[in-house]
Design a protein around this motif. Structure first.
Motif, short mmCIF file in Angstrom:
data_model
loop_
_atom_site.label_atom_id
_atom_site.label_comp_id
_atom_site.label_asym_id
_atom_site.label_seq_id
_atom_site.Cartn_x
_atom_site.Cartn_y
_atom_site.Cartn_z
N CYS A 84 0.56 -10.72 -12.09
CA CYS A 84 0.01 -10.89 -13.43
C CYS A 84 -0.96 -12.07 -13.41
O CYS A 84 -0.55 -13.22 -13.21
CB CYS A 84 1.14 -11.14 -14.43
N VAL A 85 -2.25 -11.78 -13.56
CA VAL A 85 -3.29 -12.79 -13.48
C VAL A 85 -3.65 -13.23 -14.90
O VAL A 85 -4.14 -12.41 -15.70
CB VAL A 85 -4.53 -12.26 -12.74
N LEU A 86 -3.41 -14.50 -15.22
CA LEU A 86 -3.56 -15.00 -16.59
C LEU A 86 -4.52 -16.17 -16.65
O LEU A 86 -4.49 -17.08 -15.80
CB LEU A 86 -2.19 -15.42 -17.15
N ASN A 87 -5.35 -16.17 -17.68
CA ASN A 87 -6.31 -17.25 -17.92
C ASN A 87 -5.57 -18.44 -18.54
O ASN A 87 -5.23 -18.43 -19.72
CB ASN A 87 -7.41 -16.74 -18.85
N ASP A 125 -6.67 -21.22 -19.35
CA ASP A 125 -7.47 -21.97 -20.33
C ASP A 125 -7.30 -21.43 -21.74
O ASP A 125 -7.80 -22.01 -22.70
CB ASP A 125 -8.95 -21.94 -19.94
N ASP A 126 -6.62 -20.30 -21.87
CA ASP A 126 -6.31 -19.72 -23.18
C ASP A 126 -4.80 -19.81 -23.36
O ASP A 126 -4.04 -19.12 -22.68
CB ASP A 126 -6.79 -18.26 -23.22
N GLU A 127 -4.37 -20.68 -24.25
CA GLU A 127 -2.95 -20.95 -24.43
C GLU A 127 -2.16 -19.68 -24.75
O GLU A 127 -1.04 -19.48 -24.27
CB GLU A 127 -2.75 -21.99 -25.53
N HIS A 128 -2.75 -18.81 -25.58
CA HIS A 128 -2.05 -17.57 -25.95
C HIS A 128 -1.86 -16.66 -24.74
O HIS A 128 -0.84 -15.98 -24.62
CB HIS A 128 -2.83 -16.84 -27.05
N VAL A 129 -2.84 -16.64 -23.86
CA VAL A 129 -2.72 -15.83 -22.64
C VAL A 129 -1.73 -16.46 -21.67
O VAL A 129 -0.89 -15.78 -21.09
CB VAL A 129 -4.11 -15.67 -21.97
N ALA A 130 -1.80 -17.77 -21.51
CA ALA A 130 -0.91 -18.46 -20.57
C ALA A 130 0.56 -18.22 -20.91
O ALA A 130 1.40 -18.06 -20.02
CB ALA A 130 -1.22 -19.96 -20.56
#
Length: 871
Positions: free
Chosen positions: A608-611, A613-618
Motif C-alpha cells: 500500500c503506497v501512501l502519500n 504529505d497528505d495526513e488523510h492519506v497517511a
C-alpha cells in the motif's frame, strides 16, 4: 413511494466488500410520517414479517430494529430491513444493509446485500408493496407469496450447485472469479493466468475425452481394452434387436440410451422377457439407439476423481415410496416431494422425484402405474437408477473405498482422458477388494455433479469444489496477474502512466486504464474516460495481459464498486474536496472513506503506497493488510522518519534534492529529482510526488532501481507519454501549458509549478464542470483570479443539467469579486474558440494556461496555429 434509481454494486464498494444493492427511493409524503406516528403500522409489520424481531440494526442486539420502529424511524430504513428479511425468509443468507439520508427531503439511498440480481431487486419491490398495503390498513397480510417469488427468482437465476461450489471455493481462496452470462460459466483468475469452468468441465478438460465419455459404448470399449471391468452389452436400435440380443445375453438386463445423461431413460434389473416387453413398449420413441447390457446386483456408487486423485465417493440410493394402502404412487411421490430437503432441479440437497416418462416406464416393468395403490408398508422403487437428478439420495462413503477400487477409478478416468470425472460403479460392498465377477464400471461422466458430495443425505460433506480449484490453481499467484490500483483526487492518471511505463518490457504485456482510454502494450483499444470498473474488466479479462495498472476513480466505485476483490498494490495520491454532493457522498470525511477502499482491498502480502504529505492519506495505513510504503517530498516528514527508524520501506526527497529509497534501515540515493523531465526541473511538486509513488509501486514488482532511474529520465511529459498532463509547448515566443486540472487543488498545483517561469502575463482558459457544487466552482474561479492576468471562460459541451451561461457567469462574477476587473475576463463558450481567443489576445513572452476538457480541441488548436506558422 417510488424508486428513482437502481445500481448493482457488484464489487467491493463504499458500504461493504460484498455485492450490495443501491436504491435511491423517494418516500414522498412519508418523510413527514416516521413509524411511531403511524397507528398500528409497527404491529402489522411484525405480524407480516416476524423475522424482523431478530434484526439487530445499529443497536447491535436482537430486537434492536423493533426498538427503532417503536421509537420512530423512516420508511427508507424500514424498506432496507424488509428487503433483507424477505431474502432471509426465502433461504438466502444476507445480512448487511445501510440507509443514508440525502440532503433533499424524502430521498434515501438504501443499500442492502444480495446474492442474485433479480431476487435482490424484487425483494425491495415486494417490500414497497407490502408496506403500501399495511399503510392502507391491510390486516393479517400473508408474506408467503412474496417470499416464494423471491425464492423462485433466486433459484431460477443462481449458479448451479456444482459451479456454485467452485465459485464459493474461489471466494474463500481469494482467487478472482466471476460468472459469465446467465448460465454456469465461470472465469477464474485474470489476464494471462485465467481459466474457465462450466459445471465441472474446465478449460483444461480434453474435448475428445468429453466426446468419448458421452458415447457409452465407446467408453466401454476403451475401458475394456485396458482390462477394466465393464458389463457385457451391445448397441441395439429396434425391438427385434433388443429381444434377439436378450436371448443371447440372458437375464437380468439393463437398457439405457446410448447418449443419455443424468440417468434419464435408464431401466435396471429387467428380470425376464415379460418385464422386457413392458419396458420396450414404453421406451422413448425419440431415442434411436440403446445399450442392452448385463445387470450387476449390488449398490450404486459414484466415485469422483480430480487430476488423478479420488476426492469423494457416494452410495446412491434410488428414490422410493412406502405404501399406505390408501394413496396412489402419484400421491405418495407428491407427498415425498414436499420434503423440505427436496427442490426443483439442483437447488437443494435432493431433487424432487419426477413424474415423467422414466418413472412410468420403470413402473410398467413392475406391472404398476402412477395410479396404482401399493399395500401398506410396501416399499416401491419408482426410478431404475439412483441419480440425484431423478430423486435419488447420496450417502458419503469416501473413507470406505478399498484401495484396489480407488486405483481402478483413477485408472478409468485416465483411460478416458478426463481431468475431472464421475465414475459410476456397481458392487456389493465398496470396502471390499476388487472382484471382476461382482463389480463393474457402468458409466463415466465428463461433467459430474458434485452436489451429492457437498450435501450428502448422510455422512461427511466433501469439498469437491475446493479440490477442483486446487487442481486448476495451486495458489492465488497462479491465478491472478498483479493488479496495481491508483486512486486519489489528483495525479491518478500521471501516476498510472508512470507505473505502466516502468513495468513495460520485452516479453511482458502491461494493460492500463486511465482517464484517456484502455491500453494494452500502449495500444489504445478504447478511448474516453476509462477509469471505472467496466474499463478495468477489459484489462483483467484480456488473456494477453501480465500486469494490470488501473486508474480507479470515485465515480466508478460509486456506480458499481471495484472490478476486483483484491489488488496487489494500492496507491493513494491525495484526497481533496471534489465531487461532493453526488450519490450520497456529501462530506469530505465520506470522500476519504471512499478513497480508503483501495488500501482496504490490498491483499495480504501486497503493498500500500501512501502519500505521507497528505495526513488523510497517511492515516489510511491503519486500514490495510498490505505492507505500507510512505512517500514524501520532505525528508523530515514524521511518517518517513518513523518508517526509517522501524527499518520499513519509504521513498522521499532529501534535503539536497535527491530521491532516496529506504529499506531495512539502508538509505539508497537514487537520483536528483530535478533531472527527471516529469518534474519540470523540480518545479512540479505534484509530479515529484507522483513519480515517487510510481517508483515505489514498480519496485515492489521487481523493477530494479537503476532501471527505474533510466526509464524515469526517458519519460517526457508530452502528448506521446503523458497526454494532457502539463504538456508544454513554445510557439511564437509564447509558452503554452495544457493540463486537465479540474478542481481547486489541481489548479493550485499547476499555478505553483508555473510561478517561476517568469512570463510577462498569464492567460488562463477555464471552465467549471457542471456536476460540481457552486461553491467548488467559485473556489476554482478565485484561484484562477489570483494567479492570472486575463481569464477566458468557456463551458463544457456537456453542461450536466446546467443552463447555458450559468457556469460561465458564475466564474466571471467570482473572478471579479476576488481580484480581476471585468475587462480582464471574457466569456467564449466553445472550447476551441476559447483557445483561439486566448491566442489572439496573447503577446510574445506570455504564458497561456489551457485547462482543457476535451483534448480533441487542444489537438485542433495546435494544428491551426501550426498551419498559420507555416503559411
Amino acid at each position: 413511494m417510488k424508486i428513482n434509481r437502481v445500481r448493482y454494486l457488484k464489487g467491493p464498494n463504499y458500504f461493504a466488500y460484498k455485492p450490495m444493492m443501491f436504491i435511491e427511493v423517494d418516500i414522498e409524503d412519508l418523510e413527514l410520517r416516521p413509524s411511531d406516528t403511524i397507528p398500528g403500522f409497527t404491529e402489522a409489520l411484525i405480524e407480516t414479517l416476524p423475522g424482523l424481531k431478530k434484526h439487530t440494526c445499529s443497536l447491535g442486539y436482537e430486537g434492536g430494529f423493533i426498538e427503532r420502529l417503536k421509537r420512530g424511524t423512516w420508511m427508507g430504513h424500514i424498506l432496507e430491513h424488509m428487503a433483507i428479511e424477505l431474502q432471509l425468509a426465502a433461504g438466502i443468507d444476507v445480512r448487511r444493509g445501510k440507509t443514508i439520508t440525502a440532503k433533499k427531503p424524502g430521498i434515501y439511498y438504501v443499500t442492502y446485500a444480495y446474492k442474485e440480481q433479480q431476487s435482490g431487486l424484487y425483494s425491495f419491490e415486494a417490500a414497497m408493496e407490502i408496506a403500501g398495503l399495511l399503510l392502507k390498513g391491510e390486516k393479517h397480510l400473508d408474506s408467503r407469496p412474496y417470499v416464494n417469488k423471491v425464492a423462485e427468482l433466486y433459484y431460477k437465476n443462481k449458479l448451479g450447485p456444482s459451479t456454485e461450489a467452485i465459485y464459493e471455493a474461489a471466494i474463500l481462496s481469494n482467487i478472482p472469479v466471476e460468472r459469465i452470462g446467465e448460465d454456469s460459466l465461470l472465469r477464474l483468475g485474470t489476464g494471462s493466468r485465467q481459466k474457465f469452468v462450466q459445471a465441472t468441465i474446465s478449460s483444461q478438460t480434453s474435448s475428445l475425452a468429453v466426446e468419448n465419455s458421452c458415447d457409452k459404448q465407446l467408453t466401454k470399449e476403451i475401458l475394456k481394452s485396458c482390462s477394466l471391468p465393464v458389463p457385457d452389452g451391445e448397441v441395439v436400435s429396434t425391438m427385434e434387436e433388443i429381444f434377439a440380443q436378450s436371448e443371447i445375453m440372458g437375464f437380468p438386463l439393463v437398457i439405457k440410451p446410448l447418449n443419455g445423461r443424468q440417468g434419464q431413460g435408464v431401466i435396471t434389473n429387467i428380470k425376464n422377457k415379460e418385464q422386457l416387453f413392458n419396458v420396450v413398449s414404453c421406451l422413448d420413441q425419440h431415442v434411436d439407439k440403446y445399450i442392452l447390457e448385463r445387470h450387476y446386483e449390488g449398490n450404486d456408487y459414484r466415485i469422483l476423481v480430480v487430476d488423478g486423485r479420488l476426492i469423494a465417493a457416494s452410495l446412491r440410493v434410488p428414490p422410493f415410496v412406502i405404501g399406505n394402502g390408501v394413496d396412489t404412487i402419484r400421491d405418495l411421490i407428491n407427498e415425498e416431494n414436499k420434503n423440505p430437503l427436496r427442490g426443483d432441479g439442483h437447488e437443494k440437497a435432493m431433487s424432487k422425484i419426477p413424474l415423467n416418462h422414466t418413472v412410468s416406464c420403470y413402473l410398467e416393468k413392475l406391472d404398476l402405474t402412477l395410479d396404482s395403490i401399493p399395500d401398506k408398508g410396501k416399499i416401491i422403487q419408482v426410478v431404475g437408477n439412483a441419480n440425484l437428478s431423478t430423486g435419488g439420495k447420496a450417502i458419503d462413503v469416501t473413507d470406505q473405498v478399498h484401495p484396489t477400487i480407488r486405483k481402478i477409478a483413477v485408472t478409468a478416468a485416465k483411460a478416458i482422458g478426463l481431468d475431472i470425472a464421475g465414475i459410476d460403479f456397481i458392487c456389493k460392498d465398496i470396502s471390499k477388494p476388487f472382484d471382476k465377477h461382482e463389480m463393474a464400471i457402468i458409466e463415466i461422466n465428463a461433467a459430474p455433479g458434485i452436489r451429492m458430495h457437498h450435501y450428502p443425505s448422510e455422512g461427511k460433506s466433501r469439498d469437491v469444489g475446493k479440490a477442483i480449484l486446487d487442481y486448476l490453481f495451486k495458489t492465488r499467484e497462479e491465478a491472478s496477474i498483479p493488479i496495481i490500483s491508483v486512486t486519489g483526487t489528483n495525479g491518478k492518471t500521471t501516476t498510472t502512466r508512470l507505473v505502466n511505463y516502468f513495468l513495460a518490457k520485452e516479453g511482458v504485456t502491461v494493460g492500463m486504464t486511465n482517464s484517456d482510454g484502455v491500453f494494452v502494450d500502449n495500444v489504445a483499444i478504447d478511448q474516453g474516460d476509462c477509469s471505472g470498473p467496466i474499463s478495468a474488466r477489459k484489462i483483467l479479462h484480456n488473456p494477453t495481459v501480465d500486469f494490470a495498472v488501473l486508474e480507479t476513480a470515485r465515480g466508478g466505485i460509486v456506480r458499481e464498486g471495484l472490478a476486483f476483490r483484491h489488488c496487489d498494490v494500492g496507491i493513494v495520491t491525495n484526497v481533496a474536496e471534489d465531487h461532493l454532493g453526488l450519490d450520497g457522498i456529501e462530506t469530505f470525511e465520506q470522500l476519504v472513506k471512499l478513497k480508503r477502499l483501495i488500501p482496504e482491498v490490498v491483499i495480504e502480502n501486497g503493498y500500500c503506497v501512501l502519500n505521507a504529505d497528505d495526513e488523510h492519506v497517511a492515516k489510511m495505513a491503519d486500514y490495510t493488510k498490505g505492507e505500507v510504503i510512505f512517500t514524501s517530498l520532505h525528508q523530515n516528514n514524521p511518517y518517513i522518519q518513523k518508517a526509517i527508524f522501524e527499518k520499513k520501506k519509504a521513498w522521499y526527497v532529501d534535503h539536497s534534492g535527491w530521491i532516496v529509497y529506504a529499506s531495512n534501515g539502508i538509505l539508497e540515493s537514487v537520483h536528483p529529482c530535478n533531472n527527471f523531465p516529469i518534474t519540470i526541473g523540480g518545479a512540479a511538486k505534484h509530479n515529484i510526488s507522483n513519480l515517487l509513488q510510481a517508483m515505489a509501486a514498480a519496485h515492489t514488482q521487481g523493477v530494479p532501481l537503476h532501471e527505474l532511474t533510466t526509464k524515469a529520465l526517458a519519460f517526457i511529459p508530452d502528448v506521446a507519454l503523458s497526454k494532457g498532463r502539463f504538456n508544454k509547448r513554445d510557439m511564437k515566443g509564447r509558452t503554452i501549458i495544457v493540463d486537465y486540472a479540474h478542481n481547486a487543488s489541481g489548479m493550485e498545483a499547476i499555478y505553483d509549478t508555473v510561478s517561476g517561469f517568469g512570463n510577462k502575463r498569464v492567460i488562463t482558459v477555464l471552465a467549471g464542470p457542471g456536476d460540481r457544487k457552486n461553491e467548488d466552482i467559485t473556489k476554482m474561479a478565485y484561484i484562477a483570479a489570483e494567479h492570472t492576468d486575463l481569464l477566458v471562460i468557456k463551458e463544457d459541451d456537456d453542461l450536466r443539467d446546467r443552463r447555458q451561461y450559468e457556469l460561465a457567469n458564475l466564474i466571471q462574477r467570482a473572478a471579479i469579486e476576488r481580484r480581476l476587473k471585468k475587462e480582464q475576463t471574457l466569456i467564449v463558450l466553445n472550447e476551441l474558440e476559447a483557445f483561439k481567443k486566448a491566442w489572439e489576445l496573447s503577446k510574445p513572452g506570455d504564458l497561456l494556461l489551457f485547462f482543457y476538457t476535451d483534448f480533441d480541441y487542444v489537438t485542433s488548436f495546435f494544428q491551426l496555429v501550426s498551419k498559420h506558422q507555416h503559411q
